[in-house]
Write a protein that holds these residues in place. Structure first.
Motif, PDB file in Angstrom:
ATOM      1  N   SER A 210     -35.278   3.104 -21.756  1.00 10.16           N
ATOM      2  CA  SER A 210     -36.659   3.076 -22.238  1.00 10.16           C
ATOM      3  C   SER A 210     -37.505   2.405 -21.163  1.00 10.16           C
ATOM      4  O   SER A 210     -37.002   1.626 -20.356  1.00 10.16           O
ATOM      5  CB  SER A 210     -36.791   2.316 -23.567  1.00 10.16           C
TER       6      SER A 210
ATOM      7  N   PRO B  55     -39.835   5.767 -25.026  1.00  8.32           N
ATOM      8  CA  PRO B  55     -38.402   6.047 -25.201  1.00  8.32           C
ATOM      9  C   PRO B  55     -37.954   7.155 -24.255  1.00  8.32           C
ATOM     10  O   PRO B  55     -38.752   7.993 -23.826  1.00  8.32           O
ATOM     11  CB  PRO B  55     -38.291   6.497 -26.668  1.00  8.32           C
TER      12      PRO B  55
ATOM     13  N   ASP C 283     -35.090   9.202 -24.908  1.00  8.20           N
ATOM     14  CA  ASP C 283     -34.063  10.013 -25.563  1.00  8.20           C
ATOM     15  C   ASP C 283     -33.977  11.428 -24.994  1.00  8.20           C
ATOM     16  O   ASP C 283     -32.908  11.888 -24.578  1.00  8.20           O
ATOM     17  CB  ASP C 283     -34.331  10.103 -27.076  1.00  8.20           C
TER      18      ASP C 283
ATOM     19  N   THR D 215     -31.567   2.264 -29.888  1.00  6.62           N
ATOM     20  CA  THR D 215     -31.596   3.203 -31.000  1.00  6.62           C
ATOM     21  C   THR D 215     -30.210   3.800 -31.196  1.00  6.62           C
ATOM     22  O   THR D 215     -29.433   3.935 -30.240  1.00  6.62           O
ATOM     23  CB  THR D 215     -32.597   4.350 -30.780  1.00  6.62           C
TER      24      THR D 215
ATOM     25  N   GLU E  48     -29.671   6.839 -31.768  1.00  5.85           N
ATOM     26  CA  GLU E  48     -29.649   8.120 -31.058  1.00  5.85           C
ATOM     27  C   GLU E  48     -29.188   7.937 -29.605  1.00  5.85           C
ATOM     28  O   GLU E  48     -28.376   8.722 -29.099  1.00  5.85           O
ATOM     29  CB  GLU E  48     -31.036   8.766 -31.080  1.00  5.85           C
TER      30      GLU E  48
ATOM     31  N   LEU F 239     -34.522  -3.468 -34.268  1.00  7.11           N
ATOM     32  CA  LEU F 239     -33.276  -2.706 -34.312  1.00  7.11           C
ATOM     33  C   LEU F 239     -32.921  -2.354 -35.765  1.00  7.11           C
ATOM     34  O   LEU F 239     -33.099  -3.177 -36.662  1.00  7.11           O
ATOM     35  CB  LEU F 239     -32.126  -3.504 -33.693  1.00  7.11           C
ATOM     36  N   PRO F 240     -32.399  -1.152 -35.996  1.00  6.18           N
ATOM     37  CA  PRO F 240     -31.997  -0.786 -37.357  1.00  6.18           C
ATOM     38  C   PRO F 240     -30.838  -1.650 -37.837  1.00  6.18           C
ATOM     39  O   PRO F 240     -30.018  -2.129 -37.033  1.00  6.18           O
ATOM     40  CB  PRO F 240     -31.572   0.686 -37.222  1.00  6.18           C
TER      41      PRO F 240
ATOM     42  N   TYR G  35     -27.316  -0.920 -36.631  1.00  6.31           N
ATOM     43  CA  TYR G  35     -27.176  -0.723 -35.184  1.00  6.31           C
ATOM     44  C   TYR G  35     -25.806  -1.171 -34.690  1.00  6.31           C
ATOM     45  O   TYR G  35     -25.206  -0.538 -33.815  1.00  6.31           O
ATOM     46  CB  TYR G  35     -28.270  -1.488 -34.450  1.00  6.31           C
TER      47      TYR G  35
ATOM     48  N   SER H 231     -23.336   1.540 -35.079  1.00 10.84           N
ATOM     49  CA  SER H 231     -23.470   2.547 -34.023  1.00 10.84           C
ATOM     50  C   SER H 231     -22.800   2.067 -32.735  1.00 10.84           C
ATOM     51  O   SER H 231     -22.111   2.829 -32.055  1.00 10.84           O
ATOM     52  CB  SER H 231     -24.948   2.846 -33.751  1.00 10.84           C
TER      53      SER H 231
END
Length: 284
Positions: free
Chosen positions: A44, A60, A62, A89, A91, A124-125, A128, A131
């Protein structure tokens, strides 16, 4: 680790801040000083680093990453290894995991940058850390701090863990990784010292330097890049950790002595000279 072909580019995947000497801004020159060609992958783009400057503008990467991986594959780009830092992320974690799955690289160092002081980083989710576990199955070495180690392993330890608790935590992390891989916890404090713990032949090893007062943004990025560079030069794990710890400590001392605003990151000018000398003479 497999045999490393130093003539091939070494992948560095981290965020890039326009202002702030950390992440890619320190990893790239450090690894270049080791003499390694690089494959630079900004995950990023930020107008500033994320602390001390309010909320930065962010772009970002991605879609660009996916196109980059396709282009590299079309051009048959061969890599000597990878250093994976902040992704941010789920992703991006998936994209990097999928790419590494098809590469079988001889050295993959993962710094699972996601948390500190018992909390995930803002933005952050919540899942995370789940992941990030998928990325560990491709890692030869991981360098979490204590909070990240607990989130990845699912094991909680106290503020003053025993050697047995640290051993259990390290073994649990290494079970998430390929055979003969290594976990290093990077922020273990004992008295006025701070350093790393890791396992050698099932026994815990601790190596430290004196604590320097202040919050130094990017210290973990310097350590991870140094560690990757020494491992690329086929130093043993223990020697690589010790030299990376010493190099990070000297960088923090140099930064503190410069009396610049710490939010602008680390002064690595002296460190780069030491690395260049090491690349030529083998002495650090």
């Amino acid at each position: 680790m497999q045999n490393i072909q130093l003539e091939h580019p070494f992948l560095v995947a981290q965020d890039l801040s326009a202002i702030g000497s950390l992440s890619l801004s320190v990893a790239n020159p450090i690894l270049a000083a080791f003499g390694s060609p690089l494959a630079v992958l900004p995950t990023s783009l930020l107008s500033t680093q994320t602390e001390g400057f309010d909320t930065p503008a962010k772009l970002p990467a991605d879609g660009w990453l996916e196109s980059t991986f396709k282009h590299w594959q079309q051009q048959n780009i061969q890599l000597s290894g990878a250093l994976i830092g902040y992704l941010g992320t789920g992703e991006l974690v998936t994209q990097l995991s999928n790419y590494l799955a098809g590469q079988h690289l001889p050295l993959v160092v993962v710094d699972p940058v996601m948390a500190d002081q018992s909390e995930l980083y803002p933005g952050l989710p919540k899942r995370y850390s789940v992941s990030m576990k998928t990325l560990l199955q491709y890692a030869d070495v991981i360098v979490p701090n204590t909070t990240e180690a607990q989130l990845l392993s699912g094991i909680t330890i106290g503020d003053n863990p025993t050697e047995n608790e640290q051993t259990i935590l390290l073994k649990s992390l290494e079970q998430l990784m390929p055979k003969d891989s290594h976990a290093i916890i990077t922020d273990v404090r004992v008295g006025a010292q701070t350093g790393c713990v890791w396992l050698e032949d099932g026994k815990i090893i601790y190596y430290s330097c004196p604590i320097i007062n202040g919050h130094f943004f990017g210290s973990g990025d310097v350590f991870a890049a140094l560690l990757a560079g020494f491992l690329l030069h086929e130093e043993s794990l223990g020697d690589a950790i010790r030299m990376a710890t010493d190099g990070t400590y000297e960088t923090l001392k140099h930064t503190a002595a410069a009396e610049t605003e710490l939010r602008f990151g680390l002064n690595i000018s002296t460190l780069l000279g030491k690395i260049s000398n090491y690349a030529q003479t083998g002495e650090f």
